[in-house]
Design a protein around this motif. Structure first.
Motif, PDB file in Angstrom:
ATOM      1  N   VAL A  59       0.989  -1.104   0.105  1.00  0.00           N
ATOM      2  CA  VAL A  59       0.097   0.185   0.034  1.00  0.00           C
ATOM      3  C   VAL A  59       0.784   1.218   0.124  1.00  0.00           C
ATOM      4  CG1 VAL A  59      -0.246   0.497   2.459  1.00  0.00           C
ATOM      5  CG2 VAL A  59      -2.327   0.728   0.864  1.00  0.00           C
ATOM      6  N   LEU A  60       2.062   1.157   0.461  1.00  0.00           N
ATOM      7  CA  LEU A  60       3.146   2.464   0.253  1.00  0.00           C
ATOM      8  C   LEU A  60       3.650   2.391  -0.881  1.00  0.00           C
ATOM      9  CD1 LEU A  60       4.620   2.024   3.799  1.00  0.00           C
ATOM     10  CD2 LEU A  60       2.945   3.511   3.145  1.00  0.00           C
ATOM     11  N   GLY A  61       3.509   1.476  -2.018  1.00  0.00           N
ATOM     12  CA  GLY A  61       4.015   1.566  -3.293  1.00  0.00           C
ATOM     13  C   GLY A  61       5.513   0.906  -3.497  1.00  0.00           C
ATOM     14  N   MET A  62       5.747  -0.030  -2.742  1.00  0.00           N
ATOM     15  CA  MET A  62       7.096  -0.722  -2.945  1.00  0.00           C
ATOM     16  C   MET A  62       6.742  -1.767  -3.741  1.00  0.00           C
ATOM     17  SD  MET A  62      10.027  -0.204  -2.153  1.00  0.00           S
ATOM     18  CE  MET A  62      10.779  -1.611  -1.875  1.00  0.00           C
ATOM     19  N   ASP A  63       7.746  -2.446  -4.543  1.00  0.00           N
ATOM     20  CA  ASP A  63       7.577  -3.636  -5.263  1.00  0.00           C
ATOM     21  C   ASP A  63       6.897  -4.770  -4.332  1.00  0.00           C
ATOM     22  OD1 ASP A  63       9.298  -2.328  -6.963  1.00  0.00           O
ATOM     23  OD2 ASP A  63      11.020  -3.313  -6.335  1.00  0.00           O
ATOM     24  N   TRP A  64       5.767  -5.122  -5.044  1.00  0.00           N
ATOM     25  CA  TRP A  64       4.876  -5.902  -4.075  1.00  0.00           C
ATOM     26  C   TRP A  64       5.478  -7.199  -3.572  1.00  0.00           C
ATOM     27  CZ3 TRP A  64       2.582 -10.663  -5.597  1.00  0.00           C
ATOM     28  CH2 TRP A  64       3.105 -11.215  -6.974  1.00  0.00           C
ATOM     29  N   HIS A  65       6.499  -7.776  -4.111  1.00  0.00           N
ATOM     30  CA  HIS A  65       6.821  -9.226  -3.689  1.00  0.00           C
ATOM     31  C   HIS A  65       8.521  -9.425  -3.559  1.00  0.00           C
ATOM     32  CE1 HIS A  65       8.614  -8.834  -7.663  1.00  0.00           C
ATOM     33  NE2 HIS A  65       8.899 -10.139  -7.793  1.00  0.00           N
ATOM     34  N   HIS A 235       7.962 -13.742 -10.437  1.00  0.00           N
ATOM     35  CA  HIS A 235       7.425 -12.691 -11.738  1.00  0.00           C
ATOM     36  C   HIS A 235       7.081 -11.475 -11.043  1.00  0.00           C
ATOM     37  CE1 HIS A 235       3.676 -14.783 -10.306  1.00  0.00           C
ATOM     38  NE2 HIS A 235       3.050 -13.594 -10.304  1.00  0.00           N
ATOM     39  N   HIS A 236       7.551 -10.324 -11.832  1.00  0.00           N
ATOM     40  CA  HIS A 236       7.472  -8.973 -11.452  1.00  0.00           C
ATOM     41  C   HIS A 236       5.936  -8.393 -11.333  1.00  0.00           C
ATOM     42  CE1 HIS A 236      11.761  -7.778 -10.817  1.00  0.00           C
ATOM     43  NE2 HIS A 236      11.624  -8.858 -11.616  1.00  0.00           N
ATOM     44  N   GLU A 237       5.124  -8.908 -12.510  1.00  0.00           N
ATOM     45  CA  GLU A 237       3.911  -8.289 -12.802  1.00  0.00           C
ATOM     46  C   GLU A 237       3.118  -9.059 -11.869  1.00  0.00           C
ATOM     47  OE1 GLU A 237       4.392 -12.155 -15.437  1.00  0.00           O
ATOM     48  OE2 GLU A 237       5.515 -10.666 -14.499  1.00  0.00           O
ATOM     49  N   VAL A 238       1.791  -8.326 -11.280  1.00  0.00           N
ATOM     50  CA  VAL A 238       0.708  -8.765 -10.412  1.00  0.00           C
ATOM     51  C   VAL A 238      -0.347  -9.587 -11.396  1.00  0.00           C
ATOM     52  CG1 VAL A 238      -1.074  -8.191  -8.799  1.00  0.00           C
ATOM     53  CG2 VAL A 238       1.253  -7.075  -8.848  1.00  0.00           C
ATOM     54  N   LYS A 239      -0.411 -10.618 -11.183  1.00  0.00           N
ATOM     55  CA  LYS A 239      -1.333 -11.568 -11.831  1.00  0.00           C
ATOM     56  C   LYS A 239      -2.780 -11.712 -11.115  1.00  0.00           C
ATOM     57  CE  LYS A 239       2.140 -14.037 -14.169  1.00  0.00           C
ATOM     58  NZ  LYS A 239       2.671 -15.428 -14.889  1.00  0.00           N
ATOM     59  N   ALA A 240      -3.823 -12.133 -11.814  1.00  0.00           N
ATOM     60  CA  ALA A 240      -5.065 -12.223 -11.144  1.00  0.00           C
ATOM     61  C   ALA A 240      -4.931 -13.321 -10.245  1.00  0.00           C
ATOM     62  CB  ALA A 240      -6.188 -12.844 -12.191  1.00  0.00           C
ATOM     63  N   ALA A 298      -0.860  -9.057  -2.391  1.00  0.00           N
ATOM     64  CA  ALA A 298      -0.472  -8.016  -3.680  1.00  0.00           C
ATOM     65  C   ALA A 298      -1.788  -7.018  -3.965  1.00  0.00           C
ATOM     66  CB  ALA A 298      -0.234  -9.013  -4.664  1.00  0.00           C
ATOM     67  N   ARG A 299      -3.096  -7.473  -3.461  1.00  0.00           N
ATOM     68  CA  ARG A 299      -4.206  -6.692  -3.402  1.00  0.00           C
ATOM     69  C   ARG A 299      -3.881  -5.081  -3.071  1.00  0.00           C
ATOM     70  NH1 ARG A 299      -8.255  -6.445   0.431  1.00  0.00           N
ATOM     71  NH2 ARG A 299      -7.500  -8.071   1.442  1.00  0.00           N
ATOM     72  N   LYS A 307       6.968   0.894  -7.424  1.00  0.00           N
ATOM     73  CA  LYS A 307       8.039   1.887  -8.145  1.00  0.00           C
ATOM     74  C   LYS A 307       8.687   1.247  -9.246  1.00  0.00           C
ATOM     75  CE  LYS A 307      11.889   0.174  -5.348  1.00  0.00           C
ATOM     76  NZ  LYS A 307      12.760  -0.422  -6.467  1.00  0.00           N
ATOM     77  N   ASP A 308       8.478  -0.013  -9.577  1.00  0.00           N
ATOM     78  CA  ASP A 308       8.869  -0.833 -10.661  1.00  0.00           C
ATOM     79  C   ASP A 308       7.944  -0.678 -11.656  1.00  0.00           C
ATOM     80  OD1 ASP A 308       7.369  -2.570  -9.390  1.00  0.00           O
ATOM     81  OD2 ASP A 308       8.776  -4.359  -9.393  1.00  0.00           O
ATOM     82  N   GLY A 309       6.676  -0.189 -11.509  1.00  0.00           N
ATOM     83  CA  GLY A 309       5.830  -0.143 -12.845  1.00  0.00           C
ATOM     84  C   GLY A 309       4.716  -1.206 -12.609  1.00  0.00           C
ATOM     85  N   HIS A 310       4.881  -2.116 -11.402  1.00  0.00           N
ATOM     86  CA  HIS A 310       4.148  -3.180 -11.396  1.00  0.00           C
ATOM     87  C   HIS A 310       3.273  -3.226  -9.920  1.00  0.00           C
ATOM     88  CE1 HIS A 310       5.557  -5.368 -14.594  1.00  0.00           C
ATOM     89  NE2 HIS A 310       6.711  -4.985 -14.159  1.00  0.00           N
ATOM     90  N   PRO A 311       1.820  -3.410 -10.132  1.00  0.00           N
ATOM     91  CA  PRO A 311       0.925  -3.555 -11.274  1.00  0.00           C
ATOM     92  C   PRO A 311       0.976  -2.321 -12.124  1.00  0.00           C
ATOM     93  CG  PRO A 311      -0.364  -3.012  -9.373  1.00  0.00           C
ATOM     94  CD  PRO A 311       0.910  -3.151  -9.014  1.00  0.00           C
ATOM     95  N   PHE A 312       1.231  -1.193 -11.661  1.00  0.00           N
ATOM     96  CA  PHE A 312       1.177   0.164 -12.375  1.00  0.00           C
ATOM     97  C   PHE A 312       2.124   1.180 -11.916  1.00  0.00           C
ATOM     98  CE2 PHE A 312      -2.432  -0.341  -9.955  1.00  0.00           C
ATOM     99  CZ  PHE A 312      -2.616   0.933  -9.038  1.00  0.00           C
ATOM    100  N   PRO A 313       2.433   2.347 -12.496  1.00  0.00           N
ATOM    101  CA  PRO A 313       3.204   3.349 -11.811  1.00  0.00           C
ATOM    102  C   PRO A 313       2.508   3.908 -10.579  1.00  0.00           C
ATOM    103  CG  PRO A 313       3.261   3.667 -14.271  1.00  0.00           C
ATOM    104  CD  PRO A 313       2.134   2.520 -13.793  1.00  0.00           C
ATOM    105  N   VAL A 314       3.457   4.446  -9.752  1.00  0.00           N
ATOM    106  CA  VAL A 314       2.937   5.031  -8.738  1.00  0.00           C
ATOM    107  C   VAL A 314       2.195   6.378  -8.802  1.00  0.00           C
ATOM    108  CG1 VAL A 314       3.421   6.117  -6.308  1.00  0.00           C
ATOM    109  CG2 VAL A 314       4.728   4.275  -7.318  1.00  0.00           C
ATOM    110  N   PRO A 315       0.878   6.549  -8.685  1.00  0.00           N
ATOM    111  CA  PRO A 315       0.117   7.944  -9.205  1.00  0.00           C
ATOM    112  C   PRO A 315       0.513   8.838  -7.744  1.00  0.00           C
ATOM    113  CG  PRO A 315      -1.240   6.164  -8.032  1.00  0.00           C
ATOM    114  CD  PRO A 315       0.104   5.593  -7.950  1.00  0.00           C
TER     115      PRO A 315
END
Length: 407
Positions: A59-65, A235-240, A298-299, A307-315
């Motif tokens: 929730v703080l915007g770090m790499d999720w994993h 894997h870097h991306e957040v999957k379903a 990951a939710r 910060k790495d763009g996953h699941p999307f850039p930090v707004p």
């Protein structure tokens, strides 16, 4: 005692200043909100829960994993809390590398300020490190040790070890209120991939080993590490499959398909846009959610991306508005005016109610793409630079993608 394993892939690099500052501001606000609402012991309990800790990092915007969540979250909390320790009654000592060796002196300083038994705190700190580095020989060498203590003398320890050959990290959690013995199942949780047979002199089944140096490794690995399991993939991306779509969907419906001004309990949040409401809902759950709500950390990356763009850039503009809303709520709560903080608390309650009747759709990937496509509108940033406006934008029809996601 809960004990368990989780994958924490080793990630190197630093947190960019634009994110580090925001992590500290929001992390501090979350910690203070928990202290005001539930007390200092509740903050320690949450820090000792690896699921909650991972959710906080998301929730703080770090790499999720990644393993970097441990260092970055503790740095953010240390910066936010230690400058107000006397007011909040919480002190964070130690850190990574050479800073971990400063823990004893820092604890003695805390003891001088609070009247706590400094020598006892130092002993607890050293024992926790010795147990995880020596009594538990699992192939991970400690490189981070943080000791969080309250003015009442309650404490939590978060430390992390590295196995460079496996490119994995293991995080160890301790909580004083759950501790009965340093040498018999002392952890609230151990987070890291099961590496097979290990020497664990803290397992209650190791009593004969401690008495007679009997070989412990004949025991089944599941008896050595049990109950709690976080499996964080490479894997870097957040999957379903990484998130509970029912929980996430309910939060997104609340944010994007509900007229907030129509709900009496949320009137004090009027003027907040849908995208910020999405973040506020997830942050609210980090503060007020029960332990069972953090099984899919990951939710929480859908609050402020990564910060790495996953699941999307930090707004960043959404992040800043989230900080501002919680900061105002906390200031009012200090003065005894809890209407706004109660409204924020209600967000997680309403989301959970909506979740009961919600059936997830199959548009997870479309939603992630939508967040990426619109990221430029909210000051989206990653370590690689600013988010760009898509050159071609597919026509999603009237109402936008958020209305078609939840058929």
């Amino acid at each position: 005692m809960k004990r368990g394993t989780a994958d924490l892939p080793l990630h190197y690099g630093t947190v960019p200043p634009w994110l580090a500052e925001r992590m500290s501001l929001l992390g501090g606000a979350i910690a203070e909100a928990i202290i005001i609402e539930y007390g200092r012991p509740a903050l320690l309990q949450r820090l000792s829960d690896p699921f909650w800790f991972q959710s906080l990092g998301c929730v703080l915007g770090m790499d999720w994993h990644s393993s970097g969540i441990t260092t970055s979250v503790m740095n953010a909390l240390r910066k936010a809390i230690n400058c107000r320790s006397e007011e909040l009654g919480v002190y964070i000592c130690g850190g990574r590398g050479k800073f971990s060796r400063e823990t004893p002196n820092q604890l003695l300083e805390v003891a001088n300020k609070t009247g706590l038994n400094g020598n006892e705190l130092v002993r607890h700190s050293k024992l926790a490190a010795k147990v995880d580095n020596t009594a538990v020989q699992d192939g991970f060498q400690l490189y981070l040790h943080t000791f969080i203590v309250t003015k009442e003398g309650d404490w939590s320890v978060i430390q992390q070890g590295m196995n460079p050959n496996e490119r994995m990290a293991r995080r160890y959690h301790w909580l004083s209120s759950s501790l009965r013995s340093f040498m018999e199942e002392p952890h609230t949780s151990v987070c890291g991939r099961n590496q097979g047979l290990i020497l664990n002199l803290t397992d209650k089944l190791a009593a004969p080993t401690k008495e007679g140096i009997v070989e412990l490794t004949k025991e089944s690995p599941d008896k050595l590490m049990r109950e709690v399991s976080i499996i964080l993939p490479n894997h870097h991306e957040v999957k379903a499959e990484d998130v509970n779509l029912k929980r996430l969907g309910a939060a997104l419906i609340l944010a994007h398909e509900t007229n907030v001004s129509d709900m009496e309990s949320l009137l004090l949040l009027e003027g907040v846009g849908p995208r910020t409401l999405q973040s506020l809902t997830l942050v609210s759950e980090v503060i007020h959610g029960t332990p069972s709500r953090f099984s899919d950390p990951a939710r929480f990356s859908f609050a402020h991306g990564g910060k790495d763009g996953h699941p999307f850039p930090v707004p960043t503009s959404v992040y800043d508005e989230t900080i501002e809303v919680f900061d105002k709520a906390i200031r009012q709560a200090r003065l005894g005016e809890k209407e706004k903080s109660d409204a924020l608390k209600n967000l997680s309650k309403i989301s959970q109610e909506m979740e009961k009747s919600y059936t997830p759709s199959n548009y997870f990937d479309d939603w992630v793409q939508h967040e990426r496509d619109t990221s430029y509108k909210y000051g989206g940033k990653t370590v690689f630079g600013n988010a760009k406006k898509p050159q071609k934008k597919e026509d999603k029809g009237k109402g936008g993608i958020q209305l078609s996601l939840w058929d």
